[in-house]
Motif scaffolding. Structure first.
Motif, short mmCIF file in Angstrom:
data_model
loop_
_atom_site.label_atom_id
_atom_site.label_comp_id
_atom_site.label_asym_id
_atom_site.label_seq_id
_atom_site.Cartn_x
_atom_site.Cartn_y
_atom_site.Cartn_z
N GLU A 152 0.83 -1.20 0.00
CA GLU A 152 0.00 0.00 0.00
C GLU A 152 0.87 1.26 0.00
O GLU A 152 0.55 2.25 -0.67
CB GLU A 152 -0.94 -0.01 1.21
N ARG A 153 1.93 1.24 0.76
CA ARG A 153 2.84 2.39 0.80
C ARG A 153 3.48 2.61 -0.57
O ARG A 153 3.56 3.74 -1.06
CB ARG A 153 3.92 2.15 1.86
N ASN A 154 3.88 1.55 -1.21
CA ASN A 154 4.45 1.65 -2.56
C ASN A 154 3.42 2.19 -3.57
O ASN A 154 3.75 3.00 -4.43
CB ASN A 154 5.00 0.30 -3.03
N GLU A 155 2.20 1.72 -3.43
CA GLU A 155 1.12 2.20 -4.31
C GLU A 155 0.87 3.69 -4.10
O GLU A 155 0.69 4.45 -5.05
CB GLU A 155 -0.16 1.39 -4.08
N ARG A 156 0.85 4.12 -2.82
CA ARG A 156 0.67 5.54 -2.53
C ARG A 156 1.81 6.37 -3.13
O ARG A 156 1.58 7.43 -3.69
CB ARG A 156 0.59 5.76 -1.02
N ILE A 182 1.41 9.28 -5.83
CA ILE A 182 1.94 10.63 -5.58
C ILE A 182 2.90 11.04 -6.68
O ILE A 182 2.84 12.16 -7.20
CB ILE A 182 2.62 10.69 -4.19
N LYS A 183 3.78 10.13 -7.06
CA LYS A 183 4.73 10.42 -8.14
C LYS A 183 4.00 10.69 -9.45
O LYS A 183 4.32 11.64 -10.18
CB LYS A 183 5.70 9.26 -8.31
N THR A 184 3.00 9.89 -9.74
CA THR A 184 2.21 10.07 -10.95
C THR A 184 1.50 11.41 -10.94
O THR A 184 1.48 12.14 -11.94
CB THR A 184 1.19 8.92 -11.11
N LEU A 185 0.92 11.79 -9.81
CA LEU A 185 0.25 13.08 -9.69
C LEU A 185 1.22 14.24 -9.88
O LEU A 185 0.90 15.24 -10.53
CB LEU A 185 -0.45 13.20 -8.33
N GLU A 186 2.42 14.12 -9.35
CA GLU A 186 3.43 15.16 -9.53
C GLU A 186 3.82 15.30 -11.01
O GLU A 186 3.98 16.40 -11.52
CB GLU A 186 4.67 14.86 -8.68
N GLU A 187 3.95 14.17 -11.68
CA GLU A 187 4.26 14.20 -13.12
C GLU A 187 3.13 14.86 -13.90
O GLU A 187 3.38 15.64 -14.83
CB GLU A 187 4.53 12.79 -13.63
N ILE A 188 1.91 14.54 -13.53
CA ILE A 188 0.75 15.14 -14.20
C ILE A 188 0.74 16.65 -13.98
O ILE A 188 0.48 17.42 -14.91
CB ILE A 188 -0.56 14.49 -13.71
#
Length: 84
Positions: A10-14, A18-24
């Motif tokens: 779950e921590r890895n998924e979060r 978060i990384k994906t949202l920052e890229e977006i």
């Protein structure tokens, strides 16, 4: 052990989310910059187009006026008859 694995998953998924949202967000900023650049280019193009159309109109108006002057006969020029 299973809880630990699930928690880590779950921590890895979060972190991935978060990384994906920052890229977006970064891509959104880049897209907004491009949109602004394109908007400025279009405004400049529109201004140039308007200037060219205005120059063409003025040139046609001058040509029409000079053609009208050429069509006046000798006597109308001498005696200033007709429209001026």
């Amino acid at each position: 052990m299973e809880l630990k694995n699930q928690s880590e998953k779950e921590r890895n998924e979060r972190q991935f989310i978060i990384k994906t949202l920052e890229e977006i967000k970064e891509q959104d900023v880049t897209i907004r910059k491009y949109e602004k650049h394109i908007e400025v280019k279009l405004e400049n193009r529109d201004k140039q187009f308007t200037e060219v159309v205005r120059e063409i109109y003025d040139t046609k108006r001058l040509l029409t006026a000079s053609t009208f002057e050429k069509k006046k006969g000798f006597f109308s020029k001498v005696f200033r008859t007709g429209k001026n």
